[in-house]
Scaffold this motif. Structure first.
Motif, PDB file in Angstrom:
ATOM      1  N   THR A 125       0.788  -1.016   0.057  1.00 21.88           N
ATOM      2  CA  THR A 125      -0.043  -0.140   0.103  1.00 21.88           C
ATOM      3  C   THR A 125       0.847   1.166  -0.167  1.00 21.88           C
ATOM      4  O   THR A 125       1.901   1.384   0.535  1.00 21.88           O
ATOM      5  CB  THR A 125      -0.752   0.087   1.371  1.00 21.88           C
ATOM      6  OG1 THR A 125      -1.729  -1.190   1.263  1.00 21.88           O
ATOM      7  CG2 THR A 125      -1.973   1.243   1.259  1.00 21.88           C
ATOM      8  N   THR A 129       3.343   6.208  -4.632  1.00 20.77           N
ATOM      9  CA  THR A 129       2.465   7.670  -3.977  1.00 20.77           C
ATOM     10  C   THR A 129       3.405   8.516  -3.121  1.00 20.77           C
ATOM     11  O   THR A 129       4.298   8.075  -2.672  1.00 20.77           O
ATOM     12  CB  THR A 129       1.218   7.143  -3.534  1.00 20.77           C
ATOM     13  OG1 THR A 129       1.613   6.702  -2.000  1.00 20.77           O
ATOM     14  CG2 THR A 129       0.455   6.015  -4.303  1.00 20.77           C
TER      15      THR A 129
ATOM     16  N   ASN B 111      -3.398   4.315 -13.606  1.00 22.43           N
ATOM     17  CA  ASN B 111      -3.078   5.013 -12.225  1.00 22.43           C
ATOM     18  C   ASN B 111      -4.154   5.586 -11.829  1.00 22.43           C
ATOM     19  O   ASN B 111      -5.076   6.185 -12.549  1.00 22.43           O
ATOM     20  CB  ASN B 111      -1.890   5.953 -12.331  1.00 22.43           C
ATOM     21  CG  ASN B 111      -0.848   5.248 -13.020  1.00 22.43           C
ATOM     22  OD1 ASN B 111      -0.321   4.210 -12.808  1.00 22.43           O
ATOM     23  ND2 ASN B 111       0.139   6.159 -14.175  1.00 22.43           N
ATOM     24  N   MET B 129      -6.242   3.391  -0.574  1.00 19.11           N
ATOM     25  CA  MET B 129      -4.965   2.949  -0.987  1.00 19.11           C
ATOM     26  C   MET B 129      -4.732   1.475  -0.714  1.00 19.11           C
ATOM     27  O   MET B 129      -4.321   0.713  -1.804  1.00 19.11           O
ATOM     28  CB  MET B 129      -3.807   3.766  -0.281  1.00 19.11           C
ATOM     29  CG  MET B 129      -3.666   5.100  -0.699  1.00 19.11           C
ATOM     30  SD  MET B 129      -2.000   5.810  -0.350  1.00 19.11           S
ATOM     31  CE  MET B 129      -1.935   7.523  -0.958  1.00 19.11           C
ATOM     32  N   VAL B 133      -5.029  -1.556  -3.943  1.00 16.09           N
ATOM     33  CA  VAL B 133      -3.756  -2.337  -3.981  1.00 16.09           C
ATOM     34  C   VAL B 133      -4.115  -3.947  -3.789  1.00 16.09           C
ATOM     35  O   VAL B 133      -3.516  -4.814  -4.292  1.00 16.09           O
ATOM     36  CB  VAL B 133      -2.568  -1.895  -3.234  1.00 16.09           C
ATOM     37  CG1 VAL B 133      -1.545  -2.994  -2.668  1.00 16.09           C
ATOM     38  CG2 VAL B 133      -1.972  -0.713  -3.750  1.00 16.09           C
ATOM     39  N   ALA B 162      -2.927   5.182  -6.373  1.00 21.00           N
ATOM     40  CA  ALA B 162      -1.988   3.970  -6.523  1.00 21.00           C
ATOM     41  C   ALA B 162      -1.841   3.871  -7.914  1.00 21.00           C
ATOM     42  O   ALA B 162      -2.421   4.626  -8.635  1.00 21.00           O
ATOM     43  CB  ALA B 162      -2.530   2.520  -5.978  1.00 21.00           C
TER      44      ALA B 162
END
Lengths: 228, 216
Positions: A125, A129, B111, B129, B133, B162
């Protein structure tokens, strides 16, 4: 047996200025409001609060924020409390809130790691980013992971549904949230609970948090409601 | 059907009997209303429910049971409650078959940006997030444009949630599938032409040889 039953004011008395405090709950469901109210009353300043979110104004940690007691907030979501954005963007340095946004699963696992003796963990995770900034990326079998470190606190404010006098606690429905992990990750753990029963009054099969983690028990927590 | 209903109805067609599904707040939550009775899915709510049921009837709420949007909900027979670490273990561990969520921007590399507009809106990522994922299939359900501006871009301009995670985009104009070869328009709503979609999309995309009318 150590007498852990205290009033809310007695229980929060050791929480001094600058303390690091974990607070259970998700959008204030599972947050011990009686302990928050006592901490507001006590007025400790410059707190670092670790909580899933910022509650809403007048609920959960939102009350501490409104009272100007939080200096640093670790949370995954603050969108339902407009005071957070206002405090993050203020030009007044005394009022400025340092808000550290953490993915919810990473926040939960960092607290779990803190209470479980782990030096950290690897999570996919946040890879690629801004969450990854400054963190070590470790590649395992072709996949990138972030090294995330444990979180611990001086105090944890936990909300129970039923707690025996040793501290064994059960949580109804979706009030469980971050409470069980936080109970393991802080030096001093206070449970605000709806019902206190004698030892033997909770089925060991249903206990989620053992009394060994609990330092103080406060009764009188009210059932959680949306309206208020 | 209004635009949101069209999108939610099409998303529902993607879900199979037995799927474990996490629906985001807002439009994605509406998907549950369009699941046909013969399909049984298991809804996961990241605040700690497996087997989440419908919204609670007024006056019959269990005050200890809410969804991730803090609304009173029910739990179905066979469901269970758990803590947040377990919940995200389920999510990251690949035990959620599909997650449906909205987006501010998606780009042609899959993305996703949906958690922050720097300087304007900083709500936080919440569980998004982890969900994108960890879930086996990531379905973005959103209006095709924002005030006429494309949201499906060559490259996201906002900070990522992500990278390379989006499998499918469902909008009121149609359905796009994403893989290593890029973006492919696979279904088109009868109210629109391929040219309309191109005009509303910044990303380059292929049109499937088997382009179908949108299945709603």
């Amino acid at each position: 047996m150590i007498d852990k039953i205290k009033s809310a004011a007695e229980a929060v008395a050791p929480i001094g200025d600058g303390s690091v405090v974990m607070v259970g709950g998700f959008m204030a469901c599972g947050t011990p409001e009686i302990l928050i109210d006592a901490l507001v009353e006590k007025g400790s300043k410059d707190l670092t609060i670790i909580c899933n979110d910022a509650g809403v104004p007048g609920r959960g940690v939102g009350k501490l924020l409104s009272n100007g007691q939080i200096k640093t907030l670790y949370a995954s979501h603050v969108g339902l409390n407009p005071e957070v954005a206002a405090r993050m963007n203020t030009d007044n340095p005394d009022d400025k809130l340092d808000c550290k946004l953490i993915p919810q699963g990473t926040l939960a696992e960092r607290i779990r790691a803190g209470g479980n003796g782990l030096g950290g963990f690897l999570t996919p995770t946040g890879v690629g980013t801004i969450v990854a900034e400054g963190k070590q990326v470790i590649r395992i079998e072709g996949r990138d992971y972030l090294l995330e470190l444990p979180l611990n606190a001086d105090f944890a404010l936990i909300r129970g549904t039923k707690t025996d006098t040793f501290g064994n606690t059960i949580y109804n429905g979706t009030t469980r949230t971050f409470n069980p992990m936080m109970a393991t990750a802080a030096d001093y753990v206070i449970v605000g609970t709806c019902e206190i029963v004698d030892v033997g009054g909770v089925d060991p099969n249903e206990v989620v948090t053992s009394g060994i983690f609990v330092d103080a028990i406060v009764g009188g927590e009210k059932p959680w409601t949306l309206s208020k | 059907m209004d635009v949101k209903q069209i999108i939610a109805s099409r998303v529902a067609k993607e879900l199979s009997d037995g799927d474990v599904v996490n629906l985001g707040i807002g439009l994605p939550t509406m998907v549950a209303d369009f699941i046909p009775p013969e399909i049984e899915i298991v809804l996961q709510s990241e605040n700690g429910i497996m087997g989440m049921g419908a919204a609670a009837e007024a006056g019959k709420e269990d005050v200890d049971v809410v969804n991730a949007g803090a609304q009173y909900v029910t739990i179905n027979p066979g469901g269970m409650f758990f803590d947040s670490a377990t919940s995200f273990g389920i999510i990251r561990g690949g035990h959620v078959d599909a997650t449906v969520l909205g987006a501010l921007e998606v780009d042609e590399k899959g993305n996703l940006a949906n958690w922050i507009i720097p300087g304007k809106m900083v709500p936080g990522m919440g569980g998004a997030m982890d969900l994108v994922v960890g879930a086996k299939k990531v379905i973005v359900a959103m209006t095709h444009t924002q005030k006429g501006k494309p949201k499906i871009l060559k490259e996201c301009t906002l900070p990522y949630t992500a990278i390379g995670v989006v499998d499918m985009i469902i909008t009121e104009m149609g359905v796009m599938e994403l893989d290593e070869s890029g973006v492919t328009l696979t279904e088109l709503h009868p109210d629109f032409t391929v040219e309309d979609v191109r005009a509303a999309t910044e990303a380059s995309f292929k049109v499937s040889e088997n382009l179908k009318p949108m299945n709603i």
